[in-house]
Motif scaffolding. Structure first.
Motif, mmCIF file in Angstrom:
data_model
loop_
_atom_site.group_PDB
_atom_site.id
_atom_site.type_symbol
_atom_site.label_atom_id
_atom_site.label_comp_id
_atom_site.label_asym_id
_atom_site.label_seq_id
_atom_site.Cartn_x
_atom_site.Cartn_y
_atom_site.Cartn_z
ATOM 1 N N GLU A 330 0.833 -1.209 0.000
ATOM 2 C CA GLU A 330 0.000 0.000 0.000
ATOM 3 C C GLU A 330 0.865 1.255 0.000
ATOM 4 O OE1 GLU A 330 -3.356 0.242 -0.332
ATOM 5 O OE2 GLU A 330 -3.193 -1.911 -0.747
ATOM 6 N N SER A 331 2.010 1.191 0.652
ATOM 7 C CA SER A 331 2.924 2.342 0.637
ATOM 8 C C SER A 331 3.441 2.592 -0.776
ATOM 9 C CB SER A 331 4.090 2.102 1.602
ATOM 10 O OG SER A 331 3.640 2.052 2.939
ATOM 11 N N ASN A 334 1.127 4.469 -2.773
ATOM 12 C CA ASN A 334 1.099 5.878 -2.382
ATOM 13 C C ASN A 334 2.424 6.593 -2.642
ATOM 14 O OD1 ASN A 334 -1.530 6.732 -0.686
ATOM 15 N ND2 ASN A 334 -1.141 4.540 -0.403
ATOM 16 N N ILE A 367 2.639 9.369 4.667
ATOM 17 C CA ILE A 367 2.152 8.254 3.843
ATOM 18 C C ILE A 367 1.947 7.017 4.708
ATOM 19 C CG2 ILE A 367 2.791 6.610 2.025
ATOM 20 C CD1 ILE A 367 4.127 8.953 0.548
ATOM 21 N N LYS A 370 -1.147 7.415 6.801
ATOM 22 C CA LYS A 370 -2.360 7.220 5.997
ATOM 23 C C LYS A 370 -2.598 5.735 5.713
ATOM 24 C CE LYS A 370 -4.366 8.381 1.470
ATOM 25 N NZ LYS A 370 -4.667 6.973 1.131
#
Length: 378
Positions: A330-331, A334, A367, A370
């Motif tokens: 997921e990082s 992003n 990030i 989030k």
């Protein structure tokens, strides 16, 4: 885990994949000046035009000798040095030459990573043997070392990482380090500081042993000193009774010309641009940033580290292994590359190139914040 991204180029603190996507690189910091330093590139290109390689066994390469002397000077010691092709080779050669070949007992610390060769691999895996003893960095470990000293008439060889990366960004306790210093002073042990991952500059000091106040008998360095090219170094402190001939290489590529000229250019850039001073200047701000933005989030237990090497401890009761892997994926979505460390891959490692700005740190931390919050909601 291998990052599922096809990296094709780099620019400052960003890596660029085959689709043209720019990813802020906080996963590793071998390239301490980032991925596009022009002075290092120019040095490499110039040397390649002149001569790529000729064996160091039959000739002296002045830049190789100059680079070794510079690293001794940065440690403020008189001594000798040996070049290898990598940090793992530097560690292995040190343990084999000073330990196994001379029948000295080798001691490693539980959780440390020194490579995956024969002796280094045994310590990395925590495997006890006739040659290697593994100790915990606490009072029990001190007792074990003291018992070994009673059965040995010659010094032990003890290798350490002052800050253990693969163990989850964990510093060795102060009492343990002071004990090792005392052994060195009393000539009861030869202390090797493995600086392969930690130096130069990543702790805010040129060497991590300077940050932690220890005085090793010798230290090792890896490919960070060659701008990412194959290079390793063993530096011997003659004041601590460890002597070595000057400018010796252990492999045909040890101290190779291209890597050494890259290394000299890198050192010039480190000093000219005050890179290490900037790491130290940002340290308190980074500590506060991590504490303020991440510590209040469910699933984050602790933040720790020093300089530009930081760890975010995850709660494994909330983030199971599959979820911890998902944090990396997921990082990436992003725009951030990170990696996991620790025995259970439960620590997010944040280790950007040393030219990363505080604003880069802010972007990376936000990030992560989030990603973690979004995962908890889902």
């Amino acid at each position: 885990m291998a990052i599922p991204v096809n990296i094709v180029s780099g620019e400052e603190v960003y890596l660029i994949d085959s689709s043209g996507r720019k990813l802020l690189s906080f996963a590793e910091s071998i390239n301490i000046l980032g991925y596009s330093n022009r002075e290092v590139k120019n040095a490499i290109e110039s040397q390649v035009e002149k001569l790529i390689h000729y064996t160091n066994e039959l000739s002296i390469f002045n830049e190789c000798v100059a680079l070794g002397k510079r690293y001794l000077k940065e440690a403020n010691i008189e001594g000798g040095f040996i070049f290898t092709s990598s940090g793992s080779e530097a560690n292995e050669y040190s343990l084999a030459e000073l330990g196994a070949r001379r029948k000295r007992k080798i001691v490693g610390v539980k959780g440390a990573y020194h490579g995956q060769l024969y002796l280094t691999g045994a310590i990395t895996r925590g495997k006890q043997s006739r040659l290697v003893t593994i100790v915990s960095p606490d009072s029990r470990g001190i007792e074990t070392i003291e018992k070994l000293l009673t059965t040995s008439s010659i010094p032990l060889v003890i290798i350490i990482e002052p800050l253990m990366i693969h163990a989850g960004i964990r510093s060795l306790p102060r009492d343990f380090l002071l004990f090792l210093n005392k052994l060195s002073i009393n000539k009861q042990a030869i202390i090797i500081s493995d600086e392969v991952y930690l130096s130069p500059g990543k702790t805010g000091f040129f060497y991590s042993f300077q940050a932690f106040g220890i005085n090793p008998d010798l230290f090792t360095l890896g490919k960070s000193i060659g701008g990412g090219l194959p290079l390793g170094l063993i530096a011997f402190n003659n004041a601590n009774r460890i002597e070595s001939p000057l400018g010796i290489t252990t492999t045909s590529q040890g101290g190779n010309r291209v890597s050494c000229v890259a290394g000299l250019a890198l050192l010039e850039e480190l000093h000219k641009k005050n890179v290490i001073e900037n790491v130290r200047k940002n340290e308190e701000k980074i500590t506060k940033l991590l504490r303020d933005e991440l510590l209040g989030i469910k699933g984050v237990i602790e933040t720790r580290g020093i300089g530009y090497i930081r760890g975010v401890q995850l709660d494994t009761s909330i983030f199971r292994r599959r979820w911890r892997t998902k944090i990396i994926l997921e990082s990436i979505k992003n725009g951030l590359l990170i990696s996991l460390m620790g025995k259970d891959d439960d620590v997010i490692r944040l280790a950007p190139p040393l030219v990363a700005t505080f604003e880069d740190w802010q972007k990376a931390v936000l990030i992560i914040k989030k990603v973690i919050k979004d995962m908890l909601v889902s």
